[in-house]
Scaffold this motif. Sequence first.
Motif, PDB file in Angstrom:
ATOM      1  N   ALA A  41       0.836  -1.207   0.000  1.00 37.00           N
ATOM      2  CA  ALA A  41       0.000   0.000   0.000  1.00 37.00           C
ATOM      3  C   ALA A  41       0.871   1.257   0.000  1.00 37.00           C
ATOM      4  CB  ALA A  41      -0.934  -0.005   1.205  1.00 37.00           C
ATOM      5  N   GLY A  42       1.925   1.245   0.809  1.00 39.17           N
ATOM      6  CA  GLY A  42       2.828   2.387   0.839  1.00 39.17           C
ATOM      7  C   GLY A  42       3.511   2.602  -0.502  1.00 39.17           C
ATOM      8  N   LEU A  43       3.984   1.530  -1.098  1.00 37.01           N
ATOM      9  CA  LEU A  43       4.665   1.622  -2.392  1.00 37.01           C
ATOM     10  C   LEU A  43       3.715   2.118  -3.476  1.00 37.01           C
ATOM     11  CD1 LEU A  43       7.131   1.088  -4.227  1.00 37.01           C
ATOM     12  CD2 LEU A  43       6.295  -1.256  -4.477  1.00 37.01           C
ATOM     13  N   VAL A  44       2.542   1.521  -3.562  1.00 39.86           N
ATOM     14  CA  VAL A  44       1.589   1.897  -4.604  1.00 39.86           C
ATOM     15  C   VAL A  44       1.127   3.345  -4.425  1.00 39.86           C
ATOM     16  CG1 VAL A  44      -0.710   1.425  -5.551  1.00 39.86           C
ATOM     17  CG2 VAL A  44       0.847  -0.461  -5.074  1.00 39.86           C
ATOM     18  N   THR A  45       0.830   3.716  -3.204  1.00 38.04           N
ATOM     19  CA  THR A  45       0.364   5.081  -2.939  1.00 38.04           C
ATOM     20  C   THR A  45       1.452   6.108  -3.249  1.00 38.04           C
ATOM     21  OG1 THR A  45      -1.147   4.271  -1.248  1.00 38.04           O
ATOM     22  CG2 THR A  45      -0.589   6.608  -1.172  1.00 38.04           C
ATOM     23  N   ALA A  46       2.661   5.846  -2.804  1.00 40.54           N
ATOM     24  CA  ALA A  46       3.755   6.792  -3.004  1.00 40.54           C
ATOM     25  C   ALA A  46       4.186   6.892  -4.461  1.00 40.54           C
ATOM     26  CB  ALA A  46       4.953   6.396  -2.143  1.00 40.54           C
ATOM     27  N   SER A  47       4.079   5.804  -5.205  1.00 32.53           N
ATOM     28  CA  SER A  47       4.600   5.806  -6.572  1.00 32.53           C
ATOM     29  C   SER A  47       3.534   6.029  -7.638  1.00 32.53           C
ATOM     30  CB  SER A  47       5.327   4.494  -6.847  1.00 32.53           C
ATOM     31  OG  SER A  47       4.416   3.407  -6.796  1.00 32.53           O
ATOM     32  N   ALA A  48       2.273   6.095  -7.259  1.00 37.71           N
ATOM     33  CA  ALA A  48       1.186   6.171  -8.251  1.00 37.71           C
ATOM     34  C   ALA A  48       1.363   7.330  -9.229  1.00 37.71           C
ATOM     35  CB  ALA A  48      -0.162   6.256  -7.552  1.00 37.71           C
ATOM     36  N   THR A  49       1.730   8.492  -8.742  1.00 42.94           N
ATOM     37  CA  THR A  49       1.884   9.628  -9.660  1.00 42.94           C
ATOM     38  C   THR A  49       3.126   9.498 -10.533  1.00 42.94           C
ATOM     39  OG1 THR A  49       3.037  10.898  -7.958  1.00 42.94           O
ATOM     40  CG2 THR A  49       0.651  11.220  -8.136  1.00 42.94           C
ATOM     41  N   GLU A  50       4.080   8.708 -10.087  1.00 47.82           N
ATOM     42  CA  GLU A  50       5.319   8.536 -10.846  1.00 47.82           C
ATOM     43  C   GLU A  50       5.204   7.481 -11.939  1.00 47.82           C
ATOM     44  OE1 GLU A  50       7.863  10.582 -10.296  1.00 47.82           O
ATOM     45  OE2 GLU A  50       6.768  11.502  -8.641  1.00 47.82           O
ATOM     46  N   ILE A  51       4.350   6.492 -11.735  1.00 48.26           N
ATOM     47  CA  ILE A  51       4.291   5.379 -12.697  1.00 48.26           C
ATOM     48  C   ILE A  51       3.081   5.449 -13.618  1.00 48.26           C
ATOM     49  CG2 ILE A  51       5.638   3.864 -11.206  1.00 48.26           C
ATOM     50  CD1 ILE A  51       3.057   2.388 -10.482  1.00 48.26           C
ATOM     51  N   ALA A  59      -0.462   2.013 -12.309  1.00 51.50           N
ATOM     52  CA  ALA A  59      -0.931   2.051 -10.925  1.00 51.50           C
ATOM     53  C   ALA A  59      -2.305   1.414 -10.751  1.00 51.50           C
ATOM     54  CB  ALA A  59      -0.956   3.497 -10.417  1.00 51.50           C
ATOM     55  N   ALA A  60      -3.193   1.556 -11.710  1.00 48.69           N
ATOM     56  CA  ALA A  60      -4.573   1.053 -11.560  1.00 48.69           C
ATOM     57  C   ALA A  60      -4.628  -0.449 -11.289  1.00 48.69           C
ATOM     58  CB  ALA A  60      -5.413   1.426 -12.770  1.00 48.69           C
ATOM     59  N   PRO A  61      -3.937  -1.294 -12.058  1.00 51.37           N
ATOM     60  CA  PRO A  61      -3.989  -2.728 -11.753  1.00 51.37           C
ATOM     61  C   PRO A  61      -3.365  -3.063 -10.393  1.00 51.37           C
ATOM     62  CG  PRO A  61      -2.918  -2.361 -13.888  1.00 51.37           C
ATOM     63  CD  PRO A  61      -3.199  -1.030 -13.286  1.00 51.37           C
ATOM     64  N   LEU A  62      -2.337  -2.310 -10.004  1.00 48.13           N
ATOM     65  CA  LEU A  62      -1.727  -2.540  -8.690  1.00 48.13           C
ATOM     66  C   LEU A  62      -2.702  -2.169  -7.578  1.00 48.13           C
ATOM     67  CD1 LEU A  62       1.893  -1.218  -9.337  1.00 48.13           C
ATOM     68  CD2 LEU A  62       1.099  -3.597  -9.297  1.00 48.13           C
ATOM     69  N   ARG A  63      -3.432  -1.075  -7.772  1.00 49.72           N
ATOM     70  CA  ARG A  63      -4.448  -0.686  -6.782  1.00 49.72           C
ATOM     71  C   ARG A  63      -5.543  -1.743  -6.684  1.00 49.72           C
ATOM     72  NH1 ARG A  63      -4.558   4.753  -9.219  1.00 49.72           N
ATOM     73  NH2 ARG A  63      -3.212   6.068  -7.979  1.00 49.72           N
ATOM     74  N   ASP A  64      -5.963  -2.277  -7.827  1.00 49.42           N
ATOM     75  CA  ASP A  64      -6.995  -3.328  -7.831  1.00 49.42           C
ATOM     76  C   ASP A  64      -6.513  -4.564  -7.070  1.00 49.42           C
ATOM     77  OD1 ASP A  64      -8.630  -1.685  -9.337  1.00 49.42           O
ATOM     78  OD2 ASP A  64      -8.192  -2.702 -11.242  1.00 49.42           O
ATOM     79  N   GLY A  65      -5.283  -4.973  -7.335  1.00 51.02           N
ATOM     80  CA  GLY A  65      -4.717  -6.130  -6.632  1.00 51.02           C
ATOM     81  C   GLY A  65      -4.594  -5.872  -5.149  1.00 51.02           C
ATOM     82  N   LEU A  66      -4.177  -4.671  -4.795  1.00 48.98           N
ATOM     83  CA  LEU A  66      -4.053  -4.291  -3.390  1.00 48.98           C
ATOM     84  C   LEU A  66      -5.413  -4.352  -2.699  1.00 48.98           C
ATOM     85  CD1 LEU A  66      -2.653  -3.082  -0.905  1.00 48.98           C
ATOM     86  CD2 LEU A  66      -2.886  -0.826  -1.999  1.00 48.98           C
ATOM     87  N   LYS A  67      -6.429  -3.793  -3.328  1.00 48.14           N
ATOM     88  CA  LYS A  67      -7.769  -3.807  -2.728  1.00 48.14           C
ATOM     89  C   LYS A  67      -8.261  -5.244  -2.547  1.00 48.14           C
ATOM     90  CE  LYS A  67     -12.486  -2.162  -3.133  1.00 48.14           C
ATOM     91  NZ  LYS A  67     -13.460  -1.391  -3.893  1.00 48.14           N
ATOM     92  N   SER A  68      -8.008  -6.094  -3.526  1.00 53.35           N
ATOM     93  CA  SER A  68      -8.410  -7.509  -3.415  1.00 53.35           C
ATOM     94  C   SER A  68      -7.729  -8.174  -2.227  1.00 53.35           C
ATOM     95  CB  SER A  68      -8.073  -8.261  -4.697  1.00 53.35           C
ATOM     96  OG  SER A  68      -8.832  -7.771  -5.777  1.00 53.35           O
ATOM     97  N   LEU A  69      -6.450  -7.884  -2.033  1.00 52.93           N
ATOM     98  CA  LEU A  69      -5.730  -8.454  -0.893  1.00 52.93           C
ATOM     99  C   LEU A  69      -6.275  -7.919   0.427  1.00 52.93           C
ATOM    100  CD1 LEU A  69      -2.036  -8.344  -2.136  1.00 52.93           C
ATOM    101  CD2 LEU A  69      -3.452 -10.370  -1.810  1.00 52.93           C
ATOM    102  N   GLN A  70      -6.576  -6.635   0.465  1.00 50.72           N
ATOM    103  CA  GLN A  70      -7.117  -6.048   1.691  1.00 50.72           C
ATOM    104  C   GLN A  70      -8.467  -6.675   2.042  1.00 50.72           C
ATOM    105  OE1 GLN A  70      -6.637  -1.983   0.211  1.00 50.72           O
ATOM    106  NE2 GLN A  70      -5.356  -1.518   2.001  1.00 50.72           N
ATOM    107  N   LEU A  71      -9.302  -6.897   1.035  1.00 55.82           N
ATOM    108  CA  LEU A  71     -10.602  -7.534   1.278  1.00 55.82           C
ATOM    109  C   LEU A  71     -10.424  -8.994   1.691  1.00 55.82           C
ATOM    110  CD1 LEU A  71     -12.641  -5.979  -1.661  1.00 55.82           C
ATOM    111  CD2 LEU A  71     -12.877  -5.454   0.789  1.00 55.82           C
ATOM    112  N   ALA A  72      -9.481  -9.684   1.063  1.00 58.00           N
ATOM    113  CA  ALA A  72      -9.216 -11.080   1.420  1.00 58.00           C
ATOM    114  C   ALA A  72      -8.691 -11.173   2.849  1.00 58.00           C
ATOM    115  CB  ALA A  72      -8.217 -11.697   0.440  1.00 58.00           C
ATOM    116  N   PHE A  73      -7.874 -10.202   3.245  1.00 64.41           N
ATOM    117  CA  PHE A  73      -7.367 -10.186   4.613  1.00 64.41           C
ATOM    118  C   PHE A  73      -8.519 -10.021   5.593  1.00 64.41           C
ATOM    119  CE2 PHE A  73      -5.746  -8.414   8.498  1.00 64.41           C
ATOM    120  CZ  PHE A  73      -4.568  -9.095   8.703  1.00 64.41           C
TER     121      PHE A  73
END
Length: 125
Positions: free
Chosen positions: A72-82, A87-101
């Motif tokens: 989450a830290g990496l995706v949030t911090a780097s979203a404007t750079e990449i 960033a969108a697919p990484l955010r989707d994967g992150l959200k899926s992991l957060q929901l699975a957790f």
Amino acid sequence: MTDATPTPATDAEHAPDYDAMTRDIADVPAVEVITTVAVHLLSAAAVNLGLDKPDSEHKDLDEARKLITALAGLVTASATEISSFHAAPLRDGLKSLQLAFREASLVPDEPGQGPGEKYTGPVFS
């Protein structure tokens, strides 16, 4: 009878060329390094959530929490750079992991208190 001990010349021949390796790393675009690290974090978190297979022996929610927070830290911090394209697919994967957790937890965290939610905000299904 021959001596099996390597000679200094033999060692030098087989030593890694650190200058060449450094140049190779320098040639890799930052977006590729960031997305590669993110995919590794995604994969490791998924395994620690037990998503790799039913009844996984690798399930460890404490480890998953750490990996998801780092992601989450990496995706949030780097979203404007990449760019959004990466960033969108990484955010989707992150959200899926957060929901699975949240689903895997016996005692779910309060909204906004789950892994990585201090960076992403509360995650709802």
